[in-house]
Design a protein around this motif. Sequence first.
Motif, PDB file in Angstrom:
ATOM      1  N   VAL A 227       4.421   0.852  11.593  1.00  0.00           N
ATOM      2  CA  VAL A 227       4.463  -0.582  11.292  1.00  0.00           C
ATOM      3  C   VAL A 227       3.312  -0.951  10.370  1.00  0.00           C
ATOM      4  O   VAL A 227       3.497  -1.657   9.373  1.00  0.00           O
ATOM      5  CB  VAL A 227       4.414  -1.420  12.593  1.00  0.00           C
ATOM      6  N   PHE A 228       2.136  -0.440  10.664  1.00  0.00           N
ATOM      7  CA  PHE A 228       0.950  -0.728   9.847  1.00  0.00           C
ATOM      8  C   PHE A 228       1.166  -0.294   8.400  1.00  0.00           C
ATOM      9  O   PHE A 228       0.870  -1.037   7.458  1.00  0.00           O
ATOM     10  CB  PHE A 228      -0.280  -0.025  10.445  1.00  0.00           C
ATOM     11  N   GLN A 229       1.668   0.918   8.221  1.00  0.00           N
ATOM     12  CA  GLN A 229       1.857   1.447   6.870  1.00  0.00           C
ATOM     13  C   GLN A 229       2.956   0.722   6.113  1.00  0.00           C
ATOM     14  O   GLN A 229       2.918   0.653   4.883  1.00  0.00           O
ATOM     15  CB  GLN A 229       2.152   2.942   6.934  1.00  0.00           C
ATOM     16  N   ALA A 230       3.934   0.192   6.836  1.00  0.00           N
ATOM     17  CA  ALA A 230       5.052  -0.492   6.188  1.00  0.00           C
ATOM     18  C   ALA A 230       4.755  -1.961   5.897  1.00  0.00           C
ATOM     19  O   ALA A 230       5.518  -2.619   5.188  1.00  0.00           O
ATOM     20  CB  ALA A 230       6.301  -0.389   7.064  1.00  0.00           C
ATOM     21  N   MET A 231       3.659  -2.465   6.410  1.00  0.00           N
ATOM     22  CA  MET A 231       3.322  -3.871   6.207  1.00  0.00           C
ATOM     23  C   MET A 231       2.970  -4.123   4.746  1.00  0.00           C
ATOM     24  O   MET A 231       2.166  -3.390   4.162  1.00  0.00           O
ATOM     25  CB  MET A 231       2.119  -4.269   7.076  1.00  0.00           C
ATOM     26  N   PRO A 232       3.540  -5.155   4.156  1.00  0.00           N
ATOM     27  CA  PRO A 232       3.181  -5.467   2.767  1.00  0.00           C
ATOM     28  C   PRO A 232       1.709  -5.865   2.636  1.00  0.00           C
ATOM     29  O   PRO A 232       1.082  -5.633   1.609  1.00  0.00           O
ATOM     30  CB  PRO A 232       4.103  -6.630   2.402  1.00  0.00           C
ATOM     31  N   GLN A 233       1.154  -6.419   3.698  1.00  0.00           N
ATOM     32  CA  GLN A 233      -0.246  -6.845   3.667  1.00  0.00           C
ATOM     33  C   GLN A 233      -1.196  -5.655   3.509  1.00  0.00           C
ATOM     34  O   GLN A 233      -2.277  -5.801   2.954  1.00  0.00           O
ATOM     35  CB  GLN A 233      -0.623  -7.608   4.946  1.00  0.00           C
TER      36      GLN A 233
ATOM     37  N   ASN B 247      -5.585  -3.099  -2.392  1.00  0.00           N
ATOM     38  CA  ASN B 247      -5.811  -3.511  -3.781  1.00  0.00           C
ATOM     39  C   ASN B 247      -6.937  -4.534  -3.885  1.00  0.00           C
ATOM     40  O   ASN B 247      -7.766  -4.467  -4.796  1.00  0.00           O
ATOM     41  CB  ASN B 247      -4.528  -4.082  -4.389  1.00  0.00           C
ATOM     42  N   SER B 248      -6.979  -5.482  -2.968  1.00  0.00           N
ATOM     43  CA  SER B 248      -8.018  -6.515  -3.032  1.00  0.00           C
ATOM     44  C   SER B 248      -9.407  -5.924  -2.794  1.00  0.00           C
ATOM     45  O   SER B 248     -10.375  -6.351  -3.419  1.00  0.00           O
ATOM     46  CB  SER B 248      -7.730  -7.645  -2.046  1.00  0.00           C
TER      47      SER B 248
ATOM     48  N   LYS C 227     -14.810  -3.332  -7.636  1.00  0.00           N
ATOM     49  CA  LYS C 227     -14.482  -2.664  -8.890  1.00  0.00           C
ATOM     50  C   LYS C 227     -15.718  -2.386  -9.750  1.00  0.00           C
ATOM     51  O   LYS C 227     -15.896  -1.260 -10.229  1.00  0.00           O
ATOM     52  CB  LYS C 227     -13.474  -3.493  -9.689  1.00  0.00           C
ATOM     53  N   ASP C 228     -16.561  -3.373  -9.942  1.00  0.00           N
ATOM     54  CA  ASP C 228     -17.735  -3.187 -10.799  1.00  0.00           C
ATOM     55  C   ASP C 228     -18.653  -2.100 -10.254  1.00  0.00           C
ATOM     56  O   ASP C 228     -19.152  -1.251 -11.004  1.00  0.00           O
ATOM     57  CB  ASP C 228     -18.505  -4.496 -10.951  1.00  0.00           C
ATOM     58  N   GLN C 229     -18.877  -2.118  -8.954  1.00  0.00           N
ATOM     59  CA  GLN C 229     -19.749  -1.117  -8.343  1.00  0.00           C
ATOM     60  C   GLN C 229     -19.115   0.272  -8.405  1.00  0.00           C
ATOM     61  O   GLN C 229     -19.810   1.256  -8.657  1.00  0.00           O
ATOM     62  CB  GLN C 229     -20.046  -1.496  -6.888  1.00  0.00           C
TER      63      GLN C 229
END
Length: 171
Positions: free
Chosen positions: A37-43, A49-50, A56-58
Motif C-alpha cells: 500500500v505504501f509503495q502504491a500510494m501516489p503521495q 520528488n519534493s 537539490k542545491d546541496q
Amino acid sequence: MKQMAKHILATAMLGSALLSGSVMAEQKIGVVDVQTVFQAMPQAAEISNSIQMEFKDQIDEVNQLQKDGQFYAERLQRDAATMSEKDKKELQQKIQGVREELAKKGQPLQQNIQRRQNEERNKLLGLIKQAIDSVAQKGSYDLILSAGAVSFSKEQFDVSEQVLEQVKKTN
C-alpha cells in the motif's frame, strides 16, 4: 518467572478462544500488506520528488565536490611522473581539502535527507493507519493483521486494495 507464567497463561487462553468454533465463526478477519500500500500510494512518489527538490542545491554542491575530487585524483595519478614536487603537494592538498569539504557537507546532508524521509514516511504510515481503521469500521472487521505477521491467508481476506483506495480518497 512470575511474568513468564502470566504470559504463557494468557497465550494459552487466547489460543483456546481462537480454536473454539463458535468464536471463529463470528469473527471477521482481514489482512493488509502495508508495504505494498505504501509503495502504491501516489503521495510516496510526490514526497520523494519534493525531498529531492528541497535539497537539490546541496546535493548538486556535494556532487560537484565529488567530481572535483575525482578530477584532481585522476590528474595526480596521470601526471605525477612529470609534476614537480611543489605541484604534487599542491594537488594533494586540493584533494585533501575536497575530502574534508565532502565530509563536512556530505554526511550532514545525508542525515538531513534521511530525517526528512522518516518524517514523511511516518506521516504516510499515519494515513495508512487511518485508512485501515476506516476500512475496518466500514467492513465490520474484528481484526486486521499486517501481511508480514501472517504466514498464510486466503486472498479473500486481503483488504490492501480497499485500504489503498481509502488512502487515495483522503488525498
